[in-house]
Design an enzyme around this catalytic site. Structure first.
Site, mmCIF file in Angstrom:
data_model
loop_
_atom_site.group_PDB
_atom_site.id
_atom_site.type_symbol
_atom_site.label_atom_id
_atom_site.label_comp_id
_atom_site.label_asym_id
_atom_site.label_seq_id
_atom_site.Cartn_x
_atom_site.Cartn_y
_atom_site.Cartn_z
ATOM 1 N N ASP A 40 1.683 12.166 1.724
ATOM 2 C CA ASP A 40 1.946 10.732 1.676
ATOM 3 C C ASP A 40 2.288 10.260 3.072
ATOM 4 O O ASP A 40 2.886 10.995 3.852
ATOM 5 C CB ASP A 40 3.098 10.409 0.722
ATOM 6 C CG ASP A 40 3.032 8.973 0.212
ATOM 7 O OD1 ASP A 40 2.949 8.045 1.045
ATOM 8 O OD2 ASP A 40 3.048 8.788 -1.005
ATOM 9 N N ILE A 71 -3.864 11.099 4.830
ATOM 10 C CA ILE A 71 -4.698 12.164 4.280
ATOM 11 C C ILE A 71 -5.999 12.337 5.057
ATOM 12 O O ILE A 71 -6.618 13.397 5.018
ATOM 13 C CB ILE A 71 -4.956 11.923 2.775
ATOM 14 C CG1 ILE A 71 -5.324 13.235 2.090
ATOM 15 C CG2 ILE A 71 -5.993 10.838 2.554
ATOM 16 C CD1 ILE A 71 -5.236 13.173 0.587
ATOM 17 N N SER A 108 -3.867 9.085 -6.075
ATOM 18 C CA SER A 108 -3.764 7.674 -6.369
ATOM 19 C C SER A 108 -4.086 6.920 -5.081
ATOM 20 O O SER A 108 -3.202 6.604 -4.292
ATOM 21 C CB SER A 108 -2.340 7.344 -6.842
ATOM 22 O OG SER A 108 -2.257 5.983 -7.155
ATOM 23 N N CYS A 129 -4.380 0.886 -3.913
ATOM 24 C CA CYS A 129 -4.962 -0.022 -4.903
ATOM 25 C C CYS A 129 -5.321 -1.390 -4.311
ATOM 26 O O CYS A 129 -6.102 -2.125 -4.894
ATOM 27 C CB CYS A 129 -4.012 -0.195 -6.082
ATOM 28 S SG CYS A 129 -2.419 -0.896 -5.636
#
Length: 142
Positions: A18, A41, A60, A63
């Site tokens: 993260d 990442i 995830s 978004c």
């Protein structure tokens, strides 16, 4: 932990990644023995990921490129770079057996989702998609 509880299958998290400092502090507090990389990442190499021999990838991606409240730049949004990078890595991870991707309403009609499907189909993954409301899983959501 939710996946473990809902499936009854025990998992060993081999690494967590993260970029958010606060999220990382909380994760390290709750999971002190897990390998943890505080970075974007996109900086993770094929060699680094294969050294971990992951069997399941849970991710995830941001978004904001897909949300109803955002600008919906989709794959053109720089925040989609992490997902694009992981999609490039997936074919070169021989230990990988399953992938779980969580995102927001809007992702299911996005170009990003189409790229996910293309990569997974090309790697012979069985694909199942679900639209799930977190409230149905007992997770408060507004």
């Amino acid at each position: 932990q939710l996946v473990e509880k809902s499936t009854g299958v025990n998992f060993e998290v081999v690494a967590a990644v993260d970029v958010n400092t606060t999220a990382n502090q909380i994760y390290r507090l709750n999971h002190p023995s897990t390998t943890h990389w505080q970075r974007n990442i996109t900086g993770i190499t094929e060699q680094q990921i294969n050294k971990l021999r992951p069997e399941i990838l849970l991710m995830s991606p941001p978004c904001q490129p897909h949300t109803r409240l955002g600008k919906r730049k989709d794959i053109e949004d720089p925040r989609s770079d992490a997902l694009k990078h992981v999609l490039q890595l997936i074919p070169s991870i021989p230990s990988l057996n399953a992938i779980l991707i969580e995102n927001v309403q809007g992702f299911e009609t996005s170009e990003s989702r189409d790229k996910v499907i293309d990569v997974l189909t090309g790697c012979d993954y069985l694909i199942q998609e679900f639209l799930i409301n977190p409230v149905d899983l007992g997770i408060p959501n507004s």
